[in-house]
Design an enzyme around this catalytic site. Structure first.
Site, PDB file in Angstrom:
ATOM      1  N   ARG A 228       0.757  -9.315 -21.988  1.00 11.72           N
ATOM      2  CA  ARG A 228       0.962 -10.704 -21.556  1.00 11.72           C
ATOM      3  C   ARG A 228       1.002 -11.622 -22.791  1.00 11.72           C
ATOM      4  O   ARG A 228       0.165 -11.545 -23.679  1.00 11.72           O
ATOM      5  CB  ARG A 228      -0.190 -11.123 -20.643  1.00 11.72           C
ATOM      6  CG  ARG A 228      -0.124 -12.592 -20.160  1.00 11.72           C
ATOM      7  CD  ARG A 228      -0.994 -13.517 -20.976  1.00 11.72           C
ATOM      8  NE  ARG A 228      -1.083 -14.852 -20.392  1.00 11.72           N
ATOM      9  CZ  ARG A 228      -1.634 -15.901 -21.016  1.00 11.72           C
ATOM     10  NH1 ARG A 228      -2.131 -15.772 -22.221  1.00 11.72           N
ATOM     11  NH2 ARG A 228      -1.684 -17.071 -20.429  1.00 11.72           N
ATOM     12  N   GLY A 252      -5.148 -24.245 -22.743  1.00 14.01           N
ATOM     13  CA  GLY A 252      -5.365 -24.114 -21.302  1.00 14.01           C
ATOM     14  C   GLY A 252      -4.420 -23.092 -20.703  1.00 14.01           C
ATOM     15  O   GLY A 252      -3.877 -22.231 -21.410  1.00 14.01           O
TER      16      GLY A 252
END
Ligand code: GLY
Length: 348
Positions: A228, A252
């Protein structure tokens, strides 16, 4: 001459020799971009995520010595990358599902309009520096995985185990407690494991010549699916610099940022005249409207965290988050942790 830029070009711009570094206040036009009124910073400014107080302090010191904006930003975030106690960045960062630390980083250098990035880089403590090497020495923007590691090793970066005792224990605890149907016996937890932490450092810098750079580096989402890659190495999402306008970056939930190209969007809002703070708020509003229902609560508020930090060519700076928080800033004189602007009050 091809579109390949030489390292000499980078160094020339960095030392203020090229025309790009000599922009004067007035109206400037970026390549293929709308005209922008340029008011130029008269101070050295650095703005970073809340974990970046040391980064902006370092960047401020280096800018005062005349160091190039990109080098100043990277030397700042490197402190965090090398800190084993920051479990969101570099060495000691939380690993993926298989217990392997995979790091992402990107950077942009305003005066030369160049960018570099690495994704899913294993075994190298300072991905921000490897991203700078991609910017400096290649005709590419992003290298990932094994190729990124081999590239770093070829320049003498050392391969090291990036897991610390603390990050390994944190991963083992997560693996043991991940679900009722797995084959791992649950262990006591001293702290709740949800939501899954993301952590990152972004730093954006403008100097007293109005030159701008940005960098973002991260170990990404804890316990992520191997391979990822988040927003941090994506030019235009994790960070973006336009030397005529400003720079912005993010920390974030990366997937939500990628959906709106948030750093680019923030810089484009500044191009249209928004302050850095207002531009960051506008980007967060866009993220909310672009979010799938499962990511929002019953009142339509995000269940995840995302923040944007920005500086303008004029030396204005600011940051915005969904819920009240702090960021780090060097305002030309001192470093501090101001409050962010925010969209929603926290539930009491
Ligand atoms: N913003 C860091 C990440 O999602 O990987």
């Amino acid at each position: 001459m091809t579109d390949k830029l030489s390292r000499r070009g980078f160094l020339g711009a960095a030392s203020g020799i090229t025309a790009g570094a000599m922009l004067v206040p007035g109206i400037s036009r970026g390549i293929g971009a709308p005209a922008v009124h340029v008011r130029q910073s008269s101070k050295n400014i650095a703005v970073a995520s809340g974990n970046g107080l040391r980064a902006v302090t370092k960047a401020g010191e280096l800018l005062a010595q005349g160091v190039d904006t990109l080098d100043a930003a990277i030397e700042g975030v490197k402190i965090q990358e090398l800190d084993p106690n920051d479990m969101s960045v570099g060495y000691g960062g939380r690993p993926n599902e298989h217990g392997v630390v995979q790091l992402d980083a990107s950077c942009m250098h305003g005066p030369t309009r160049r960018a570099g990035a690495v994704g899913a880089l294993e075994g190298i403590k300072t991905p921000s520096v490897v991203a700078k090497y991609v910017l400096l020495y290649t005709n590419h923007i992003m290298l990932v995985g094994e190729g990124a590691k081999k590239f770093a090793l070829s320049y003498g970066f050392k391969e090291e185990d990036l897991m610390t005792e603390r990050s390994r224990e944190s991963w083992l605890r997560w693996r043991a407690n991940r679900g009722p149907d797995d084959d791992w016996i649950d262990v006591e937890r001293d702290e709740p494991m949800v939501p899954r932490p993301t952590g990152t450092i972004n730093c954006n810098v403008v100097n007293a010549n109005g030159d701008i750079s940005s960098v973002t580096t991260t170990s990404g989402l804890a316990w992520k699916i191997p391979g990822r890659v988040g927003d941090s190495p994506i030019i235009g999402a994790g960070q973006y610099t336009d030397n005529d306008v400003g720079a912005a970056g993010s920390t974030g939930r990366g997937e939500s940022n990628i959906m709106v190209c948030g750093a680019f969007l923030t810089v484009e809002s500044m191009r249209r005249g928004h302050t850095p703070t207002d531009a960051a708020i506008e980007t967060l509003r866009r993220v909310v409207t672009a979010s799938e229902p499962r990511l929002l609560d019953e009142r339509g508020r995000p269940r995840f965290g995302l923040s944007f930090y920005a500086v303008s060519k004029a030396g204005e700076f600011g940051a915005a988050t969904f819920y009240p928080s702090r960021y780090a800033a060097f305002d030309g004189e001192e470093a501090s942790r101001p409050d962010t602007a925010y969209l929603y009050e926290r539930d009491s």
